[in-house]
Write a protein that holds these residues in place. Structure first.
Motif, PDB file in Angstrom:
ATOM      1  N   UNK A 174       0.884  -1.152   0.062  1.00 41.48           N
ATOM      2  CA  UNK A 174      -0.007   0.009  -0.127  1.00 41.48           C
ATOM      3  C   UNK A 174       0.890   1.113  -0.214  1.00 41.48           C
ATOM      4  N   UNK A 175       1.977   1.395  -0.860  1.00 42.29           N
ATOM      5  CA  UNK A 175       2.822   2.504  -0.995  1.00 42.29           C
ATOM      6  C   UNK A 175       3.716   2.628   0.081  1.00 42.29           C
ATOM      7  N   UNK A 176       3.783   1.828   1.148  1.00 37.49           N
ATOM      8  CA  UNK A 176       4.825   1.815   2.210  1.00 37.49           C
ATOM      9  C   UNK A 176       5.850   0.884   1.957  1.00 37.49           C
ATOM     10  N   UNK A 177       7.104   1.296   2.302  1.00 35.03           N
ATOM     11  CA  UNK A 177       8.093   0.310   1.936  1.00 35.03           C
ATOM     12  C   UNK A 177       8.004  -0.833   3.075  1.00 35.03           C
ATOM     13  N   UNK A 178       8.429  -2.118   2.604  1.00 38.81           N
ATOM     14  CA  UNK A 178       8.292  -3.227   3.656  1.00 38.81           C
ATOM     15  C   UNK A 178       9.738  -3.304   4.137  1.00 38.81           C
ATOM     16  N   UNK A 205      -3.438  -6.368   1.119  1.00 36.04           N
ATOM     17  CA  UNK A 205      -3.147  -5.264   0.711  1.00 36.04           C
ATOM     18  C   UNK A 205      -2.739  -5.251  -0.887  1.00 36.04           C
ATOM     19  N   UNK A 206      -2.353  -4.137  -1.411  1.00 36.80           N
ATOM     20  CA  UNK A 206      -1.708  -4.020  -2.742  1.00 36.80           C
ATOM     21  C   UNK A 206      -0.100  -4.066  -2.705  1.00 36.80           C
ATOM     22  N   UNK A 207       0.279  -4.951  -3.258  1.00 37.50           N
ATOM     23  CA  UNK A 207       1.762  -5.125  -3.243  1.00 37.50           C
ATOM     24  C   UNK A 207       2.525  -4.667  -4.727  1.00 37.50           C
ATOM     25  N   UNK A 208       3.677  -3.940  -4.654  1.00 33.65           N
ATOM     26  CA  UNK A 208       4.445  -3.559  -5.751  1.00 33.65           C
ATOM     27  C   UNK A 208       5.788  -3.781  -5.637  1.00 33.65           C
ATOM     28  N   UNK A 209       6.376  -4.324  -6.726  1.00 36.09           N
ATOM     29  CA  UNK A 209       7.604  -4.353  -6.645  1.00 36.09           C
ATOM     30  C   UNK A 209       8.749  -3.257  -7.415  1.00 36.09           C
ATOM     31  N   UNK A 210       9.518  -2.729  -6.588  1.00 35.47           N
ATOM     32  CA  UNK A 210      10.093  -1.345  -7.129  1.00 35.47           C
ATOM     33  C   UNK A 210      11.531  -1.819  -7.611  1.00 35.47           C
ATOM     34  N   UNK A 211      12.128  -1.486  -8.920  1.00 35.57           N
ATOM     35  CA  UNK A 211      13.385  -1.752  -9.048  1.00 35.57           C
ATOM     36  C   UNK A 211      13.947  -0.043  -9.570  1.00 35.57           C
TER      37      UNK A 211
END
Length: 916
Positions: A174-178, A205-211
């Motif tokens: 949810x746009x917060x860094x894990x 939640x919504x999970x996003x992978x950021x490179x």
């Protein structure tokens, strides 16, 4: 002028002192040392990079790139003086552009290196590589949304785009860094995958992978994770009151799907939320009067009366009581009787006569009551005069035999010995029924239908005062049936009440054995199962004999000892008779399927016993023994040996010992129908069983009854406590001639069914169909593996019309041990050697060369305090050694242990008397 001055000064100086032969030279300059070396750099877009190096002392510094010197005009040089050493410090910068890097052809990257000079020589720096930075737009693999149940492990995969330098990966929730360091439920692997160890509701939640790297930052598509909760029923409410106040109605109770309530699309509870049952409420019944009774005789008051009762019907269930009077009276002379205030002269005599008669009757009744009480007391006292002959001649008594009272310690004629040879009357058959009814009094000795005057059989009754058990010698023609195992249990001693009980257990073929054992001991073995019971010499008191039994309980006829996360590791075995008084421990051997060859302990093993009520209780946990532990368990790789002093029903259970999951040893057995096959249908059955001889024997017997045949030797499989199912699949079927009826790609046996051991035997069937009856060859491959675990492959090539020879992995009848061995033949160690070893090692030794050292040499030293509490610790150790070496009990291992202890005198005895 200066030259002249120099000579003038020299002339003056030479007159004062003598000049040295040579002037001192300046100290040698060291090699250049790099204080700063060029570092790897990335060209971002079109921005050039700066490379810098610094060295001291250095007269010159130049860059060399890809083996060529960089133009001197491209260097930016700065020079300074080190205030501490006084040496010259030189610093040089160059700029490398994107064009220079792109013009390089070849496999090697663009590199630059510094070279510094001083009067002492040159020094080269490390190479610095210059690369063009980039980051592709598309992810190689993006995370996918999932729906998972609560507390399930979740894996979200991410493969970042290709880039230079390699991209670093962050996960957003949810746009917060894990941050795994802040929440230990998250784990980011080296491959950039995100693992949620146990899914929580908050993890929906919504999970996003950021490179990201120095060039750019890329985001994957968002994966939506939904953690659902399947509903669970709450407890039932109490039954409501019956809705009918009178007669037939109904009552109900409810439950709600709130324990827990279904969330996020979880399944709703299965089953009805309401239960309704019929009920009957008793209706209130008002009381009613009975008919009036007859009028009584006319009394002295010139009246008579009559009565009635409120019993037609009586008031019940809250009904009203009868209204009105219970008695009615009226004048019985219709007014002709004159009521007199004084008695007539004749009435007085009559009244006094009646009083005298009543008094006499009361005295007589009191005397009768006293006589009856006295006679009853005398009869009770005479019951104490008993002897053994009365027990033998019970058939003549018209009533039940009454044993001596326990509260009379001094029966009449205590010195008169009982006549055990009385033969005045007899009967054929057993003396009493060995299987009493539930409602029979323990004092009854049922009579037989045989004539009373038949001669007595060869019957002897032995009674032992010093034991809580009595033994009974039956005639040769009186024995228990084939389906029964008899044990007699007596409570009390001579002169006390004796109760005889029977214990009847069914004998399944191949799952039980029995033998009559006495003081010499023996061994009971159930062939091909790994289950045995060793009864050492002296265990049974001298002069007594017991019918001892050993039975493997069938899984469908017993409750299992496992609970919670525990798993059954051995067969459930009953040995008896229970309640026996043992002079020393017996040794029960049980096979188990726990994998124990790991360097760290993975199991918590517990021995359990079953109570008479059917509940299971813990006897001991391996490694947690105390002085109060009633047993000792010697653990080996494939079996365990239990030293016990109480016979009963036992089983071994275990559970994983964190952090490592435990493994069970399983066997995979492949069966097919017996040839020839006359149908187009053909089935292959694969059983998943414990790796114990008993489990395999059970499946072989089952398949033999179904007409199946074992195709090859069972294959081993380690099944891990990882909550993953066992998956079975069939491959490489020749589709030209065969067709699989299974629509799914594979079959699975749930993890809990295998781990709990509550369902036996577990198997999967692959149903095939051949194209015609002429097809006889079948080749295929069957894969069996635990998901994310180990597996096995069956390579099948068979002719279904060819009759296979009988194949059994069990040992043949010639090699298996006999089911029972009685006396000295049951033991490998002769009694004379045994006594000498015990005499030599039982006494404590100051040098420690006693039974404790023997225990360490034999590997029985896990809990020495158990043996220390026994009268002969060495004897118990030797009993355990006999049980551990049942099949290969040669004396070499024991002799080696004694030789290491320095017991040469015992070795001489073993060499002389034994068979070493």
């Amino acid at each position: 002028m200066s030259l002249f001055f120099f000579f003038s000064e020299s002339s003056d100086y030479s007159e004062a002192e003598v000049l040295p032969d040579s002037f001192p030279s300046a100290p040698a300059e060291p090699l250049p040392e790099f204080l700063l070396e060029p570092e790897d750099a990335f060209i971002v877009k079109n921005r050039p990079v700066q490379l810098r190096c610094r060295a001291s002392p250095a007269t010159q510094i130049y860059f060399k790139c890809n083996g060529e010197w960089v133009n001197q005009n491209d260097h930016i040089t700065r020079e300074s003086l080190d205030q501490i050493t006084g040496l010259v410090v030189r610093e040089v910068d160059i700029s490398v552009s994107r064009t220079q890097v792109e013009e390089l052809f070849g496999l090697e990257d663009y590199w630059c290196q510094c070279v510094a000079w001083s009067s002492a020589g040159t020094t080269k720096s490390n190479r610095a590589y210059v690369r063009i930075a980039y980051l592709r737009k598309n992810f190689e693999q993006e995370p996918l949304g999932r729906e998972v149940r609560l507390e399930q492990e979740v894996l979200l995969q991410c493969r970042p785009p290709e880039g230079m330098p390699a991209a670093e990966v962050d996960w957003l929730k949810n746009e917060d860094v894990i941050d795994p360091s802040q929440d230990s439920n998250f784990l980011i692997t080296i491959d950039h995958d995100l693992i949620i160890k146990q899914a929580r509701l908050s993890d929906t939640a919504n999970y996003t992978c950021v490179a990201r790297n120095v060039v750019a930052r890329r985001r994957s598509s968002t994966a939506t994770l939904i953690v659902y909760v399947s509903g669970g029923w709450s407890s039932w409410t109490e039954w409501s009151e019956c809705n009918a106040r009178c007669g037939r109605g109904w009552q109900r109770r409810t439950r709600s799907c709130t324990n827990p309530a279904p969330l996020n699309g979880g399944a709703f509870c299965e089953g009805p939320p309401v239960q309704r049952v019929t009920c009957t409420t008793l209706c209130p019944v008002d009381g009613g009067w009975t008919e009036w009774a007859k009028w009584s005789a006319c009394g002295t008051e010139c009246t008579h009366w009559r009565s009635r009762e409120c019993q037609a019907p009586p008031p019940i269930n809250g009904g009203k009581h009868c209204s009105g009077s219970m008695m009615e009276s009226k004048n019985c002379t219709e007014g002709l009787c004159a009521r007199s205030k004084s008695l007539a002269p004749g009435m007085g005599v009559a009244v006094y006569s009646g009083l005298v008669v009543a008094l006499l009757l009361s005295v007589i009744m009191a005397l009768c009551v006293g006589v009856l009480a006295y006679r009853r007391r005398c009869r009770h006292l005479h019951g104490d005069i008993t002897d053994s002959s009365s027990a033998l001649t019970t058939a003549f008594h018209p009533g039940n035999y009454k044993p001596p009272r326990q509260d009379n310690p001094h029966p009449l004629h205590p010195s008169a010995p009982p006549d055990l040879t009385a033969t005045a009357g007899a009967f054929r058959g057993p003396l009493f029924s060995l299987q009493q009814g539930v409602n029979d009094s323990p004092h009854k000795i049922p009579m037989t239908t045989s004539p009373l005057l038949d001669p007595l059989p060869n019957l002897k009754i032995k009674v032992y005062n010093s034991s809580t058990l009595s033994s009974l010698e039956l005639p040769n023609d009186v024995s228990s049936g084939d389906g029964e195992i008899l044990s007699l249990k007596s409570v009390g001693t001579v002169g006390r009440e004796r109760e005889y009980h029977t214990h009847t257990l069914s004998r399944e073929p191949g799952l039980s054995t029995s033998a009559t054992l006495g003081n010499l001991g023996g061994r009971l073995t159930i062939p091909n199962t790994g289950v045995s019971l060793l009864v050492p010499p002296g265990t049974i008191p001298q002069g007594k004999f017991y019918e001892m039994y050993l039975i493997i309980n069938k899984w469908d006829k017993t409750t299992l000892p496992s609970e919670g996360s525990q798993t059954v590791l051995s067969p459930v075995v009953s040995c008896g008779p229970t309640g026996m008084l043992l002079n020393r421990p017996v040794v029960l051997t049980l096979p188990h399927c726990a994998q124990l060859d790991t360097p760290t302990p993975d199991w918590t093993l517990t021995l359990k016993t079953q109570t008479h009520q059917g509940a299971w209780e813990e006897v001991l946990t391996v490694g947690e023994e105390t002085l109060s532990s009633p047993c000792y368990l010697q653990l080996e790789e494939e079996c365990c040996h239990v030293l016990m002093e109480q016979l009963g029903t036992y089983g071994l259970v275990g559970q994983s010992c964190p952090p490592q999951p435990a493994c069970k040893r399983l066997q995979l057995a492949l069966f097919a129908p017996r040839a020839p096959c006359l149908s187009l249908d053909y089935s292959l059955r694969i059983y998943c069983i414990h790796d114990t001889p008993h489990a395999l024997k059970e499946v072989l017997d089952l398949e033999r009854s179904l007409g199946g045949v074992l195709l090859e030797d069972p294959k081993p499989l380690l099944f891990k406590d990882s909550y993953h199912n066992l998956r079975l699949s069939i491959h490489d079927i020749p589709h030209t001639y065969w067709r699989s009826k299974l629509l799914a790609k594979y079959q699975e046996i749930p993890f809990y069914h295998i781990w709990s051991g509550s369902q036996r035997p577990l198997h999967c069937t692959f149903s095939l169909e051949r194209g015609s009856l002429a097809v006889s060859q079948l080749t295929c491959k069957i894969c069996v593996r635990q998901v994310e675990g180990e597996g096995q492959i069956f390579q099948l090539h068979t002719d279904i019309q060819e009759t296979l020879p009988p194949h059994s992995p069990l040992p043949s009848g010639g090699t298996c041990l006999p089911s029972s061995q009685v006396g000295p033949y049951a033991f490998r160690l002769p009694g004379s050697i045994r006594q000498k070893i015990c005499a030599s090692l039982d006494a404590p030794s100051a040098r420690g060369c006693d039974w404790r050292l023997l225990a360490r040499s034999l590997g029985f030293d896990r809990y020495l305090n158990y043996f220390a509490t026994k009268p002969s610790p060495t004897g118990v150790l030797l009993d355990l050694w006999e049980a551990c070496h049942q099949g290969d009990a040669d004396l070499v291992s024991l002799a080696t242990a004694l030789e290491e202890m320095g017991k040469s005198e015992v070795l001489v005895v073993m060499t002389t008397d034994g068979d070493c």
